[in-house]
Design an enzyme around this catalytic site. Structure first.
Site, PDB file in Angstrom:
ATOM      1  N   GLU A 164      69.513 -63.206 -46.013  1.00 44.70           N
ATOM      2  CA  GLU A 164      70.004 -62.961 -45.166  1.00 44.70           C
ATOM      3  C   GLU A 164      68.421 -62.901 -43.998  1.00 44.70           C
ATOM      4  O   GLU A 164      68.635 -62.875 -42.975  1.00 44.70           O
ATOM      5  CB  GLU A 164      70.296 -60.820 -44.419  1.00 44.70           C
ATOM      6  CG  GLU A 164      70.974 -60.781 -43.604  1.00 44.70           C
ATOM      7  CD  GLU A 164      72.053 -59.478 -43.896  1.00 44.70           C
ATOM      8  OE1 GLU A 164      71.685 -58.898 -42.644  1.00 44.70           O
ATOM      9  OE2 GLU A 164      72.407 -59.367 -44.866  1.00 44.70           O
ATOM     10  N   ASP A 165      67.265 -61.556 -44.412  1.00 44.27           N
ATOM     11  CA  ASP A 165      65.866 -61.576 -43.359  1.00 44.27           C
ATOM     12  C   ASP A 165      64.824 -62.409 -43.694  1.00 44.27           C
ATOM     13  O   ASP A 165      63.808 -61.873 -42.881  1.00 44.27           O
ATOM     14  CB  ASP A 165      65.761 -60.191 -43.400  1.00 44.27           C
ATOM     15  CG  ASP A 165      66.765 -59.299 -43.245  1.00 44.27           C
ATOM     16  OD1 ASP A 165      68.437 -60.002 -42.227  1.00 44.27           O
ATOM     17  OD2 ASP A 165      67.506 -58.296 -43.177  1.00 44.27           O
TER      18      ASP A 165
END
Length: 630
Positions: A87-88
């Site tokens: 996600e990051d």
């Protein structure tokens, strides 16, 4: 803090996870976890949290919760280290799968928020759906997410107030109830209170202070009460730990709102835990009853104050024996008698090791999975999806019983309708009335814990639309809605002002051409609404064939008569016995020897109504009979 100091902290905290896990995993599994940590550390190396700390401290904290507090296995703990990588950072789920295998990749993917240009309802709702649908395959993904949410809540003070409210709202609505249903009471309690703290900080602090003040004020006598319990158990040769615990602010707040009490008048702000060890060869229930017997020899027991969660666990597996005892200072005290195993299971919930005959949580998880599959098959989306899940699983449950003693677990506030559908949809299809603990009851009557319910059926009885508002369980609502949808759609809408019935002079009005609803509305020809519509939308008038078809139409008549003996019986006899119609309601009032009787019943046609009126007119002493428009 310097980079090298953070490096030491990072390694120390990761080593703590490895130390905890080393006691229950193989060297090969330990290598997988170390590799997951190294991969995550490198992926997040340039990222920082809102506090300014290196971001990797968050995945380590989540892994610590999973390893130490939830007692999860190697793959979920590895997924905790990796849960924010996709996600990051630029890394992909394919990289995770190639390096760590399908299982860890699946767990990471479930907790990774999907980026979309357009969401079905909102980003939050789509994330809920994604996580919940993972339960069809594996409960561990939800546990990874709960560990993540718990650490986020513990560090929420670093966020902006608007972010605090968003995250706290999600937690209160979704994650804390989820932890409850998974049997994770410690996690649930902490999530509830952290959410309350950030949603309502002033109210939280006020309650926290009141609890602390009350705890100090009651300390001496509660300590004496606990000592007296210890003395009773010691004299009986029973080894047990006795602890007085105050309820947390959120629990107190919820009880205050539920019962309408202020803090000082709220009962059971605290409870006393009696936690016993079970000798070899002795059943836990026998030990609990032995403790109960010893305590009730010393203290007065409140009538009806027992809840036996040992024989009848909550649906998420919670077990204990609750009793209320009168302390020497004149106040009823709530006492929970639990084995060490029961306490451990209440902390670990669905991940605890349980004997097969005690594993009620397994049935609940399977039920959870089944309903999620059903919801998915219906194509539910957006908030509708979440509402269905919440109504099915996020209420406290009650245990009720069939007449043969079979337990039926239902959401709190369930009615007999919910009970009937949980026992058997075929039984519910023709349910007419019930007996609860031997007493006659409507199928819409609410149930309480311990009720014994007997359902009575009639082939002519079927689910009605008003049942939807009288049930709470997903299963009941789904079955009722499907039945109602299967019925032939009404040809007409009836005007609610004039209430036409077949055989009367009627007129039909179709909806406007630009209206999607093409149902025709029927009116009596002398209805004021019909006259108004005819003057404005005369082109919408249509010919209709409104003939009797077996449908009963509700009517109400008012009878005026000279009061006499047997008048009431004659009226009932005329409608029910001579004409074969069922009376829905009847009321009477008498003034100066003149009786006014209002009767509501159903008829198939205007001819049938006229027959009723004519027959009632023929009853001696009846002066006037007229129909009321409803």
């Amino acid at each position: 803090m310097r980079h090298d100091e953070y490096a030491d902290i990072i390694q120390q905290r990761a080593d703590h996870v490895f130390h905890v896990m080393a006691q229950r995993v193989t060297p090969q599994e330990m290598a997988v976890m170390r590799d997951a940590f190294s991969f995550a550390r490198e992926a997040h190396k340039d990222q920082k949290r809102k506090t300014g700390e290196p971001y990797i401290l968050h995945p380590i904290a989540v892994a610590t919760i999973a390893a130490e507090e939830l007692m999860l296995g190697v793959n979920p703990v590895a997924a905790c280290f990796l849960h924010d990588v996709v996600e990051d950072t630029p890394h992909t789920i394919e990289e995770i799968r190639e390096r760590f295998g399908d299982d860890i990749a699946f767990l990471v993917q479930v907790v990774t928020k999907q980026k979309k240009e357009h969401y079905d309802e909102s980003k939050q709702v789509d994330n809920y759906r994604q996580m919940l649908m993972s339960v069809k395959y594996d409960i561990r993904a939800l546990l990874v997410k709960l560990a993540d949410r718990l650490h986020n809540m513990r560090t929420l003070s670093s966020m902006r107030p608007d972010k605090q409210m968003k995250i706290a709202g999600e937690t209160d609505y979704f994650y804390a109830p989820l932890a409850t249903r998974l049997g994770l009471y410690r996690v649930k309690t902490e999530l509830e209170n952290l959410s309350f703290r950030f949603r309502c900080p002033h109210e939280f602090e006020e309650l926290r202070k009141m609890i602390a003040d009350d705890e100090a004020a009651q300390a001496v006598r509660l300590s004496r009460f606990a000592d007296q319990i210890r003395e009773v158990l010691s004299d009986a040769g029973i080894k047990a730990e006795v602890v007085v615990e105050y309820r947390e602010p959120y629990s107190i707040w919820r009880k205050m709102h539920k019962y309408g009490d202020d803090f000082n008048h709220l009962k059971y702000r605290h409870f006393t835990d009696v936690i016993f060890s079970t000798p070899e060869g002795v059943k836990e229930k026998d030990m609990a009853l032995k403790i109960y017997s010893a305590l009730t020899d010393r203290f007065m027991e409140k009538p009806g104050g027992i809840i036996n969660y040992i024989d009848a666990p909550k649906e998420n597996g919670y077990q204990s024996f609750h009793v209320k005892l009168l302390a020497d200072f004149g106040r009823w005290q709530e006492v929970h008698i639990s084995s060490e195993r029961m306490v451990r299971d209440s902390q670990l919930g669905c991940v605890a090791e349980r004997a097969a005959d005690e594993d009620t949580i397994a049935r609940w998880i399977e039920k959870f999975r089944g309903i999620l599959r059903d919801i998915a098959a219906q194509g539910s989306d957006g908030s509708n999806f979440i509402e269905k899940v919440v109504s099915s699983f996020y209420n406290d449950d009650i245990m009720t019983f069939t007449p043969t003693g079979e337990p039926v677990v239902l959401p709190q506030k369930s009615t007999i309708i919910d009970f009937a559908y949980e026992v058997s949809p075929e039984l519910a299809l023709h349910a007419k009335y019930a007996r609860v603990n031997g007493f006659l009851a409507s199928v819409k009557s609410p149930l309480r814990r311990g009720d014994v319910v007997e359902i009575f059926t009639d082939p002519m009885s079927h689910p009605r639309a008003d049942w939807l508002d009288a049930c709470v369980s997903y299963k009941a609502k789904k079955e009722i809605a499907e039945y109602l949808d299967s019925l032939p759609k009404p040809r007409y809408h009836l005007c609610g002002i004039c209430n036409p019935i077949p055989g009367e002079e009627i007129v039909g009005f179709k909806a406007d051409d630009d209206d999607d609803d093409q149902t025709v509305t029927l009116h009596k020809r002398d209805c004021k609404e019909a006259i108004s519509l005819a003057s404005q939308k005369g082109d919408n008038i249509v010919a209709v064939d409104f003939t009797p078809d077996g449908t009963l139409y509700p009517v109400t008549i008012v009878v005026k008569a000279v009061d006499r003996f047997h008048l009431f019986v004659d009226l009932v006899d005329t409608i029910t016995n001579r004409l074969g119609l069922s009376i829905n309601s009847i009321s009477t009032s008498t003034s100066d020897d003149i009786s006014t009787v209002t009767i509501s019943f159903g008829v198939h046609s205007a001819d049938e109504l006229h027959a009723v009126i004519d027959d009632i007119h023929a009853i001696p002493d009846v002066d006037e009979v007229k129909r009321l428009n409803q």
